[in-house]
Every structure is written in structure tokens, then in C-alpha cells.
Design a protein around this motif. Structure first.
Motif, short mmCIF file in Angstrom:
data_model
loop_
_atom_site.label_atom_id
_atom_site.label_comp_id
_atom_site.label_asym_id
_atom_site.label_seq_id
_atom_site.Cartn_x
_atom_site.Cartn_y
_atom_site.Cartn_z
N SER A 27 -0.52 -19.30 0.77
CA SER A 27 -1.09 -19.44 1.94
C SER A 27 -2.41 -19.92 1.35
O SER A 27 -3.45 -19.53 2.16
N GLY A 28 -2.97 -20.63 0.52
CA GLY A 28 -4.01 -20.96 -0.02
C GLY A 28 -4.65 -19.64 -0.66
O GLY A 28 -6.30 -20.19 -1.15
N ARG A 29 -4.59 -18.98 -1.12
CA ARG A 29 -5.05 -17.82 -2.02
C ARG A 29 -4.70 -17.27 -3.21
O ARG A 29 -4.20 -15.87 -3.20
N ARG A 30 -5.03 -18.27 -3.89
CA ARG A 30 -4.31 -17.79 -5.41
C ARG A 30 -5.16 -16.48 -5.76
O ARG A 30 -4.34 -15.56 -6.45
N THR A 31 -6.58 -16.41 -5.19
CA THR A 31 -7.59 -15.82 -6.63
C THR A 31 -6.85 -13.96 -5.33
O THR A 31 -6.41 -13.12 -6.64
N GLU A 32 -6.63 -13.73 -4.34
CA GLU A 32 -5.82 -12.72 -3.69
C GLU A 32 -5.01 -12.04 -4.20
O GLU A 32 -4.57 -11.09 -4.67
N ALA A 33 -3.60 -13.34 -4.72
CA ALA A 33 -2.13 -13.33 -5.23
C ALA A 33 -2.40 -12.71 -7.03
O ALA A 33 -1.15 -11.93 -7.03
N LEU A 34 -3.51 -13.22 -7.31
CA LEU A 34 -3.65 -12.42 -9.01
C LEU A 34 -3.85 -11.30 -8.80
O LEU A 34 -3.93 -10.21 -9.35
N ALA A 35 -4.97 -11.02 -8.21
CA ALA A 35 -5.75 -9.26 -8.01
C ALA A 35 -4.19 -8.59 -7.25
O ALA A 35 -5.01 -7.65 -8.34
N VAL A 36 -3.75 -8.77 -6.56
CA VAL A 36 -2.21 -8.14 -6.24
C VAL A 36 -1.27 -8.09 -7.64
O VAL A 36 -1.34 -6.52 -7.89
N SER A 71 0.80 -0.92 -0.27
CA SER A 71 -0.33 -0.07 0.32
C SER A 71 1.03 1.25 0.15
O SER A 71 0.81 2.09 -0.46
N ARG A 72 2.13 1.47 1.01
CA ARG A 72 3.22 2.37 0.78
C ARG A 72 3.76 2.72 -0.92
O ARG A 72 4.18 3.39 -0.84
N TYR A 73 4.32 1.05 -0.90
CA TYR A 73 4.82 1.32 -1.82
C TYR A 73 4.32 0.38 -3.44
O TYR A 73 4.49 -0.49 -3.85
N ARG A 74 3.27 1.76 -3.66
CA ARG A 74 2.64 0.84 -4.55
C ARG A 74 3.07 0.48 -6.06
O ARG A 74 2.24 -0.03 -6.66
N THR A 75 4.27 0.76 -6.50
CA THR A 75 4.82 0.64 -7.94
C THR A 75 6.18 -0.03 -7.40
O THR A 75 6.96 -0.51 -8.85
N HIS A 76 6.33 -0.50 -6.39
CA HIS A 76 7.41 -1.75 -5.64
C HIS A 76 7.07 -3.20 -6.27
O HIS A 76 6.39 -3.56 -5.67
N GLU A 77 8.33 -3.20 -7.44
CA GLU A 77 7.58 -4.70 -8.12
C GLU A 77 8.07 -6.05 -6.95
O GLU A 77 7.12 -6.97 -7.36
N ALA A 78 9.30 -5.64 -6.70
CA ALA A 78 9.63 -7.12 -5.36
C ALA A 78 8.94 -6.80 -4.45
O ALA A 78 8.37 -8.67 -3.51
N LEU A 79 8.64 -6.22 -3.88
CA LEU A 79 7.46 -6.07 -2.49
C LEU A 79 6.03 -7.12 -3.04
O LEU A 79 5.35 -7.67 -2.08
N HIS A 80 5.62 -6.49 -4.21
CA HIS A 80 4.06 -7.31 -4.86
C HIS A 80 4.48 -8.78 -4.93
O HIS A 80 4.09 -9.36 -4.74
N GLY A 81 6.08 -8.55 -5.61
CA GLY A 81 6.20 -9.67 -5.96
C GLY A 81 6.14 -11.46 -4.47
O GLY A 81 5.85 -12.38 -4.65
N GLN A 82 6.81 -10.30 -3.82
CA GLN A 82 6.34 -11.48 -2.50
C GLN A 82 5.28 -11.60 -1.66
O GLN A 82 4.94 -12.31 -1.10
N PHE A 83 4.56 -10.62 -2.07
CA PHE A 83 3.00 -9.98 -1.42
C PHE A 83 2.08 -11.68 -1.85
O PHE A 83 1.55 -12.19 -1.05
N MET A 84 2.58 -11.74 -3.52
CA MET A 84 1.51 -12.84 -3.99
C MET A 84 2.14 -14.43 -3.97
O MET A 84 1.26 -14.90 -3.47
N LEU A 85 3.15 -14.51 -3.56
CA LEU A 85 4.22 -15.24 -2.61
C LEU A 85 3.16 -16.33 -1.80
O LEU A 85 2.80 -16.74 -1.80
N ALA A 86 4.07 -14.90 -0.95
CA ALA A 86 2.71 -14.97 0.25
C ALA A 86 1.32 -15.86 0.37
O ALA A 86 1.07 -16.16 1.29
N LEU A 87 0.86 -15.16 -0.46
CA LEU A 87 -0.37 -15.39 -0.48
C LEU A 87 -0.82 -16.57 -1.35
O LEU A 87 -1.69 -17.51 -0.29
N TYR A 88 -0.45 -16.77 -2.34
CA TYR A 88 -0.49 -17.59 -2.87
C TYR A 88 0.16 -19.02 -2.09
O TYR A 88 -0.68 -20.76 -2.18
#
Length: 275
Positions: free
Chosen positions: A216-225, A197-214
Motif C-alpha cells: 500500500s506504499g507504506r514501507r516505513t510502517e511495515a518495517l516498524a511492524v 494487536s490481539r496476537y502480539r507474537t503471531h508471526e504469520a499475521l504480522h507478516g501479512q500486515f507487513m505485506l499489506a502495508l508495503y
């Protein structure tokens, strides 16, 4: 002398704070503290104080600020166990072309941060992820806010603050990467929610968030990120996500298992863009 810049400015001699209240002497102290034990040229100090159009009295006024700082240092020295052994001029030294603040072997939170972060990076290279997470967490714990949070920075200090904040962000990314390698995906979700939310175009952090969600069994949310990031990149920067992040998205669309080749890496400069 003990120096803190990873948050509000703090300079202490014999445990006594040496902190001018006026903005310009405070800037001088901040720049000297950031370059402790190194000569800070007069021109650099003048530019920090007055920009590209300094007054004719700039050098004289700078000397006045240095005298004010020496008065504060002198008062702190007098409170020591052996007053008079070291003078304020021995601590804030006039050097050819500039001034030097002598640390006298005291502590510096920047130096300690660099030391701990370096240990964390070496542990990452050795695939000691538990050690890396521990050292990097300790390094990041030295921060108590934005660098020089209570100083009105000019051009020179702004560059230094940006450099320090980039170092902090790099250490943060690596610490999260270490935690991901240790399987702490669910524990990271709250922290990563705030960071993307703070770093809206920081790709590496978004990639990490996607991975953590995925993972954790939350694939739909990872793809939404990914989609939110793509929209922000196109809107704000006119860019598409990097090839590495697109590969990560494709792996998730196919319900595959991300590999080191599909997980964003801090070694890719593009992925560390801050937004």
C-alpha cells in the motif's frame, strides 16, 4: 437436533431450546454436543465436572444431570408434530462406558465450518483465490463469538475450545492470504491492525500486515511492524523472528518485491504461534 458451539452454546430439538441454566449440566451438554453421535466416556465427563479429585458421589450426580437433560429433551420432543414417536432416551443414549447425544441428522455449526473451511483450503491449493476467500469468509461467518462463550469450561472443554479457536485462526489466516493474493491490500489494513494487536507474537499475521502495508506504499510502517514484533518475541518468548520473516524484512529494506519464498506461509508451524 441443531447444535451451535461457535459462540454461545445452543442446542435445539424441534426448534425448542434444550438449555439447562445450572453450570454443571450445561458442561455435560456442551461436551456431549461437541462429540455429537459419538460416545463420551463417563470418566471424561467426571473430569470435566470435578477435575482430578471428584467426590465419591460423582457418578450418581452425573446420572442426575443426565436425567435433567432428558427431561428438557423430552419436553422439546413433546412439542413436535408426532409426540411420543422418539423418546428422550433415544436422543441422549446410555452407551457402554458413557453417553451419546444423537444428532438425528440435524445441523452442527462445527461440521458446517469444517466443510466450508475444507472447501476453502482446497481452493487455495488449486490457486482459486477468489473461491478460497469466499468459502473461508462463509466459514468464519458461522462464528458469533468465542467457542462456548457462555459455558464455564473445565479441563476437557478447555482443550476443545483451544482446538476450535486454532481452527478459526488458521481459516482466518488463509482467508487473508487469499485476499492478499487478490490484491486487496488496502482493504485488509484495518482488520490486520486489530489482529496483530490481539496476537502480539503471531508471526504469520504480522507478516501479512507487513505485506499489506508495503504494497500500500507504506514501507516505513511495515518495517516498524517487524520491529515491534521482534521486541515482543524477545521479551515474551526469548525468540528472534523466524528466518522467513527476516527475509521479508530484508526484501523490504532493499525496496524489493516480496516473492512466495519471502512471504510468511501458514504451512510453517512456527509462524502460527499465538501470543
Amino acid at each position: 437436533m441443531d447444535i451451535d458451539v461457535l459462540g454461545p452454546l445452543g442446542v435445539r430439538v424441534n426448534g425448542v431450546a434444550v438449555m439447562p441454566s445450572a453450570p454443571k449440566p450445561r458442561k455435560v451438554l456442551a461436551l456431549l454436543a461437541l462429540h455429537v453421535d459419538r460416545v463420551v466416556p463417563v470418566g471424561l465427563l467426571v473430569e470435566e465436572l470435578w477435575g482430578e479429585r471428584p467426590p465419591r458421589s460423582a457418578r450418581t450426580t452425573l446420572q442426575t444431570y443426565v436425567l435433567q437433560l432428558r427431561e428438557l429433551i423430552g419436553a422439546a420432543l413433546e412439542s413436535g408434530a408426532e409426540p411420543g414417536v422418539v423418546s428422550a432416551k433415544d436422543v441422549l443414549v446410555t452407551a457402554p462406558g458413557g453417553y451419546v447425544l444423537r444428532g438425528g441428522g440435524g445441523s452442527s455449526d462445527v461440521r458446517e465450518f469444517d466443510r466450508l473451511a475444507g472447501m476453502g483450503y482446497r481452493a487455495m491449493d488449486a490457486e482459486d483465490f477468489a473461491g478460497a476467500a469466499r468459502w473461508l469468509r462463509e466459514a468464519l461467518g458461522l462464528w458469533s463469538g468465542s467457542a462456548l462463550a457462555d459455558v464455564r469450561v473445565g479441563a476437557q472443554l478447555e482443550v476443545e475450545v483451544c482446538r476450535l479457536e486454532e481452527s478459526r485462526l488458521c481459516a482466518l489466516y488463509q482467508r487473508i492470504e487469499a485476499d492478499l493474493r487478490l490484491g486487496r491490500h488496502r482493504e485488509l489494513l484495518g482488520e490486520l491492525t486489530v489482529l496483530v494487536s490481539r496476537y502480539r507474537t503471531h508471526e504469520a499475521l504480522h507478516g501479512q500486515f507487513m505485506l499489506a502495508l508495503y504494497r500500500s506504499g507504506r514501507r516505513t510502517e511495515a518495517l516498524a511492524v517487524y520491529q515491534r514484533l521482534r521486541q515482543a518475541l524477545v521479551r515474551d518468548l526469548g525468540l528472534e523472528p523466524s528466518a522467513q520473516l527476516r527475509r521479508l524484512q530484508q526484501t523490504m529494506l532493499q525496496a524489493g518485491e516480496p516473492t512466495p519464498h519471502t512471504v510468511p506461509s501458514s504451512r510453517d508451524p512456527r509462524l502460527l504461534a499465538v501470543g
